[in-house]
Design a protein around this motif. Structure first.
Motif, PDB file in Angstrom:
ATOM      1  N   LEU A 184       9.992  18.901  -8.913  1.00 29.14           N
ATOM      2  CA  LEU A 184       9.639  17.486  -8.822  1.00 29.14           C
ATOM      3  C   LEU A 184       8.247  17.314  -8.229  1.00 29.14           C
ATOM      4  O   LEU A 184       7.456  16.492  -8.709  1.00 29.14           O
ATOM      5  CB  LEU A 184      10.671  16.739  -7.976  1.00 29.14           C
ATOM      6  N   SER A 185       7.923  18.092  -7.209  1.00 29.12           N
ATOM      7  CA  SER A 185       6.604  17.993  -6.582  1.00 29.12           C
ATOM      8  C   SER A 185       5.505  18.311  -7.583  1.00 29.12           C
ATOM      9  O   SER A 185       4.470  17.618  -7.637  1.00 29.12           O
ATOM     10  CB  SER A 185       6.523  18.942  -5.383  1.00 29.12           C
ATOM     11  N   MET A 186       5.707  19.340  -8.383  1.00 33.97           N
ATOM     12  CA  MET A 186       4.719  19.693  -9.400  1.00 33.97           C
ATOM     13  C   MET A 186       4.599  18.600 -10.456  1.00 33.97           C
ATOM     14  O   MET A 186       3.493  18.240 -10.878  1.00 33.97           O
ATOM     15  CB  MET A 186       5.101  21.017 -10.052  1.00 33.97           C
ATOM     16  N   MET A 187       5.733  18.041 -10.871  1.00 29.44           N
ATOM     17  CA  MET A 187       5.703  17.017 -11.915  1.00 29.44           C
ATOM     18  C   MET A 187       5.013  15.741 -11.439  1.00 29.44           C
ATOM     19  O   MET A 187       4.423  15.018 -12.242  1.00 29.44           O
ATOM     20  CB  MET A 187       7.127  16.711 -12.381  1.00 29.44           C
ATOM     21  N   MET A 188       5.054  15.461 -10.145  1.00 28.70           N
ATOM     22  CA  MET A 188       4.340  14.297  -9.617  1.00 28.70           C
ATOM     23  C   MET A 188       2.849  14.389  -9.909  1.00 28.70           C
ATOM     24  O   MET A 188       2.171  13.368 -10.104  1.00 28.70           O
ATOM     25  CB  MET A 188       4.553  14.178  -8.108  1.00 28.70           C
ATOM     26  N   VAL A 189       2.343  15.603  -9.968  1.00 30.89           N
ATOM     27  CA  VAL A 189       0.915  15.822 -10.182  1.00 30.89           C
ATOM     28  C   VAL A 189       0.599  16.118 -11.641  1.00 30.89           C
ATOM     29  O   VAL A 189      -0.350  15.575 -12.208  1.00 30.89           O
ATOM     30  CB  VAL A 189       0.420  16.982  -9.283  1.00 30.89           C
ATOM     31  N   THR A 190       1.412  16.974 -12.272  1.00 29.35           N
ATOM     32  CA  THR A 190       1.095  17.437 -13.632  1.00 29.35           C
ATOM     33  C   THR A 190       1.650  16.540 -14.726  1.00 29.35           C
ATOM     34  O   THR A 190       1.120  16.511 -15.836  1.00 29.35           O
ATOM     35  CB  THR A 190       1.630  18.860 -13.851  1.00 29.35           C
ATOM     36  N   ASP A 191       2.725  15.797 -14.440  1.00 33.42           N
ATOM     37  CA  ASP A 191       3.330  14.938 -15.463  1.00 33.42           C
ATOM     38  C   ASP A 191       3.885  13.679 -14.801  1.00 33.42           C
ATOM     39  O   ASP A 191       5.101  13.459 -14.754  1.00 33.42           O
ATOM     40  CB  ASP A 191       4.442  15.689 -16.207  1.00 33.42           C
ATOM     41  N   PRO A 192       3.005  12.826 -14.265  1.00 34.86           N
ATOM     42  CA  PRO A 192       3.476  11.634 -13.557  1.00 34.86           C
ATOM     43  C   PRO A 192       4.283  10.687 -14.433  1.00 34.86           C
ATOM     44  O   PRO A 192       5.129   9.954 -13.931  1.00 34.86           O
ATOM     45  CB  PRO A 192       2.188  10.981 -13.052  1.00 34.86           C
ATOM     46  N   GLU A 193       4.053  10.711 -15.759  1.00 35.89           N
ATOM     47  CA  GLU A 193       4.825   9.840 -16.641  1.00 35.89           C
ATOM     48  C   GLU A 193       6.307  10.238 -16.626  1.00 35.89           C
ATOM     49  O   GLU A 193       7.194   9.378 -16.695  1.00 35.89           O
ATOM     50  CB  GLU A 193       4.277   9.907 -18.067  1.00 35.89           C
ATOM     51  N   PHE A 194       6.585  11.535 -16.527  1.00 35.25           N
ATOM     52  CA  PHE A 194       7.965  12.013 -16.400  1.00 35.25           C
ATOM     53  C   PHE A 194       8.601  11.422 -15.147  1.00 35.25           C
ATOM     54  O   PHE A 194       9.730  10.916 -15.178  1.00 35.25           O
ATOM     55  CB  PHE A 194       7.975  13.543 -16.339  1.00 35.25           C
ATOM     56  N   VAL A 195       7.880  11.475 -14.034  1.00 35.73           N
ATOM     57  CA  VAL A 195       8.407  10.980 -12.770  1.00 35.73           C
ATOM     58  C   VAL A 195       8.585   9.463 -12.824  1.00 35.73           C
ATOM     59  O   VAL A 195       9.575   8.929 -12.316  1.00 35.73           O
ATOM     60  CB  VAL A 195       7.492  11.394 -11.603  1.00 35.73           C
ATOM     61  N   GLU A 196       7.640   8.761 -13.454  1.00 37.06           N
ATOM     62  CA  GLU A 196       7.763   7.309 -13.579  1.00 37.06           C
ATOM     63  C   GLU A 196       9.064   6.943 -14.293  1.00 37.06           C
ATOM     64  O   GLU A 196       9.821   6.081 -13.824  1.00 37.06           O
ATOM     65  CB  GLU A 196       6.569   6.742 -14.362  1.00 37.06           C
ATOM     66  N   GLU A 197       9.337   7.587 -15.421  1.00 39.95           N
ATOM     67  CA  GLU A 197      10.559   7.283 -16.173  1.00 39.95           C
ATOM     68  C   GLU A 197      11.805   7.680 -15.382  1.00 39.95           C
ATOM     69  O   GLU A 197      12.803   6.953 -15.342  1.00 39.95           O
ATOM     70  CB  GLU A 197      10.539   8.009 -17.523  1.00 39.95           C
ATOM     71  N   PHE A 198      11.746   8.839 -14.746  1.00 38.59           N
ATOM     72  CA  PHE A 198      12.854   9.340 -13.935  1.00 38.59           C
ATOM     73  C   PHE A 198      13.174   8.350 -12.807  1.00 38.59           C
ATOM     74  O   PHE A 198      14.329   7.964 -12.592  1.00 38.59           O
ATOM     75  CB  PHE A 198      12.440  10.712 -13.371  1.00 38.59           C
ATOM     76  N   TYR A 199      12.132   7.894 -12.121  1.00 42.44           N
ATOM     77  CA  TYR A 199      12.329   6.964 -11.010  1.00 42.44           C
ATOM     78  C   TYR A 199      12.830   5.605 -11.490  1.00 42.44           C
ATOM     79  O   TYR A 199      13.624   4.954 -10.795  1.00 42.44           O
ATOM     80  CB  TYR A 199      11.021   6.803 -10.231  1.00 42.44           C
ATOM     81  N   GLU A 200      12.362   5.162 -12.636  1.00 42.95           N
ATOM     82  CA  GLU A 200      12.848   3.884 -13.150  1.00 42.95           C
ATOM     83  C   GLU A 200      14.361   3.917 -13.309  1.00 42.95           C
ATOM     84  O   GLU A 200      15.064   2.967 -12.940  1.00 42.95           O
ATOM     85  CB  GLU A 200      12.182   3.562 -14.494  1.00 42.95           C
ATOM     86  N   ARG A 201      14.873   5.004 -13.833  1.00 48.26           N
ATOM     87  CA  ARG A 201      16.323   5.124 -14.035  1.00 48.26           C
ATOM     88  C   ARG A 201      17.051   5.210 -12.697  1.00 48.26           C
ATOM     89  O   ARG A 201      18.072   4.542 -12.494  1.00 48.26           O
ATOM     90  CB  ARG A 201      16.641   6.360 -14.877  1.00 48.26           C
ATOM     91  N   LEU A 202      16.529   6.019 -11.791  1.00 46.47           N
ATOM     92  CA  LEU A 202      17.204   6.197 -10.504  1.00 46.47           C
ATOM     93  C   LEU A 202      17.177   4.928  -9.676  1.00 46.47           C
ATOM     94  O   LEU A 202      18.185   4.549  -9.051  1.00 46.47           O
ATOM     95  CB  LEU A 202      16.554   7.345  -9.725  1.00 46.47           C
ATOM     96  N   TYR A 203      16.041   4.251  -9.634  1.00 47.18           N
ATOM     97  CA  TYR A 203      15.952   3.016  -8.854  1.00 47.18           C
ATOM     98  C   TYR A 203      16.857   1.932  -9.430  1.00 47.18           C
ATOM     99  O   TYR A 203      17.491   1.176  -8.676  1.00 47.18           O
ATOM    100  CB  TYR A 203      14.506   2.534  -8.775  1.00 47.18           C
ATOM    101  N   ALA A 204      16.947   1.842 -10.754  1.00 46.90           N
ATOM    102  CA  ALA A 204      17.832   0.853 -11.357  1.00 46.90           C
ATOM    103  C   ALA A 204      19.286   1.143 -10.988  1.00 46.90           C
ATOM    104  O   ALA A 204      20.064   0.225 -10.679  1.00 46.90           O
ATOM    105  CB  ALA A 204      17.657   0.844 -12.874  1.00 46.90           C
ATOM    106  N   PHE A 205      19.658   2.401 -11.000  1.00 48.73           N
ATOM    107  CA  PHE A 205      21.024   2.813 -10.660  1.00 48.73           C
ATOM    108  C   PHE A 205      21.338   2.474  -9.209  1.00 48.73           C
ATOM    109  O   PHE A 205      22.396   1.912  -8.904  1.00 48.73           O
ATOM    110  CB  PHE A 205      21.170   4.320 -10.904  1.00 48.73           C
ATOM    111  N   GLN A 206      20.429   2.813  -8.306  1.00 48.75           N
ATOM    112  CA  GLN A 206      20.655   2.554  -6.884  1.00 48.75           C
ATOM    113  C   GLN A 206      20.572   1.060  -6.564  1.00 48.75           C
ATOM    114  O   GLN A 206      21.269   0.576  -5.670  1.00 48.75           O
ATOM    115  CB  GLN A 206      19.658   3.347  -6.039  1.00 48.75           C
ATOM    116  N   THR A 207      19.729   0.339  -7.284  1.00 47.05           N
ATOM    117  CA  THR A 207      19.638  -1.102  -7.082  1.00 47.05           C
ATOM    118  C   THR A 207      20.962  -1.778  -7.412  1.00 47.05           C
ATOM    119  O   THR A 207      21.408  -2.689  -6.699  1.00 47.05           O
ATOM    120  CB  THR A 207      18.514  -1.701  -7.937  1.00 47.05           C
TER     121      THR A 207
END
Length: 289
Positions: A95-118
């Motif tokens: 995850l740490s590497m993807m934050m830097v090398t593929d932020p779009e992956f993390v953006e989509e991943f976080y959108e799903r997780l935040y919606a679930f937790q919300t």
């Protein structure tokens, strides 16, 4: 507990089990602590074949009925901070590497997780909980696990939106955020997101009095009593003195909920645990006037 808790686990052996997220953990040989082993997105760079757990929640009315016996108490529900879920699912290094090398992956991943937790947090608010505690470490004692700039990019807009939606459901609800470690650099961002209570102000790496001085007009503090040193290793007098010091240096003008900074260690003397409560009860609060 958090809405939706109680899902059965899949046991791989007597000590290793998998939860509804596909996260693999192992119980230590002493039977007391958990070790993260793996997650379903470790090493993967796509979310194409990954999905959120299927969860069937009770209605807000059903959940509200479970709170009826506690009408004279402060009710708190706990929800994992999405970063904690994310690294458990994808692995911390990946995850740490993807934050830097593929932020779009993390953006989509976080959108799903935040919606679930919300969804869970809003349900808790609708049911009438007094406090929603968002729990997940983003720092160690030496500082952040990732930069404040990445926290600002990935978390701040989504965390702020989560809190706004929770408050729409229950305007007087309080939001507690927990992270161990030295989070001094992101406290202004957490305030921007809308939290009310900060836990635990880990005294091994942050000075609670300084944090109070800087942010006491904007936050209530919860914790500040050391479970690394004082409670497990100190005397009853040491514990009482630390509690008194915290009340005087952090509790003035209110805004302090005295508590151990984290789970009380299994080997902590019972008399030290009781000393926390005794010291709070016995303190002469006229000294703060």
């Amino acid at each position: 507990d958090a809405p939706g808790s109680g899902t059965p686990y899949i046991f791989h052996d007597q000590q290793t089990f998998e939860d509804q997220w596909g996260i693999l953990r192992r119980v230590g040989d002493d039977g007391k602590y958990l070790e993260w082993k793996s997650g379903p997105l470790v090493g993967r760079d796509t979310l194409a074949d990954w999905s959120l757990p299927e969860v069937h929640y009770p209605t807000a009315q059903e959940l509200s009925r479970t709170l009826e016996p506690f009408v004279d108490s402060v009710t708190v529900t706990e929800i994992e901070f999405p970063f904690k879920l994310a690294w458990h699912i994808a692995g911390f290094e990946h995850l740490s590497m993807m934050m830097v090398t593929d932020p779009e992956f993390v953006e989509e991943f976080y959108e799903r997780l935040y919606a679930f937790q919300t969804q869970k947090a809003v349900l808790a608010a609708q049911a009438g909980f007094d406090v929603v505690a968002i729990v997940g470490d983003v720092a160690g004692q030496l500082g952040m696990m990732f930069s404040p700039q990445l926290f600002l990019r990935f978390d701040v807009p989504r965390f702020k939106r989560l809190i706004e939606q929770v408050r729409q459901a229950k305007p007087d609800i309080k939001i507690l955020y927990h992270s161990d470690g030295n989070i001094s650099s992101i406290i202004p961002l957490l305030i921007q997101c809308g939290i009310d209570i900060l836990n635990p102000i880990q005294s091994a790496c942050m000075d609670p009095a300084e944090v109070k001085n800087r942010f006491g007009s904007q936050l209530t503090f919860h914790g500040t009593i050391s479970v690394q040193d004082t409670i497990p290793n100190g005397t009853v007098a040491d514990v009482r003195q630390e509690v008194i010091t915290r009340i005087k240096t952090v509790g003035y003008n209110g805004g302090l909920i005295v508590s151990p900074e984290n789970s009380i260690p299994y080997d902590a003397p019972l008399e030290n645990v009781l000393a926390v409560y005794d010291a709070v009860r016995d303190f002469d609060y006229r000294q703060l006037e």
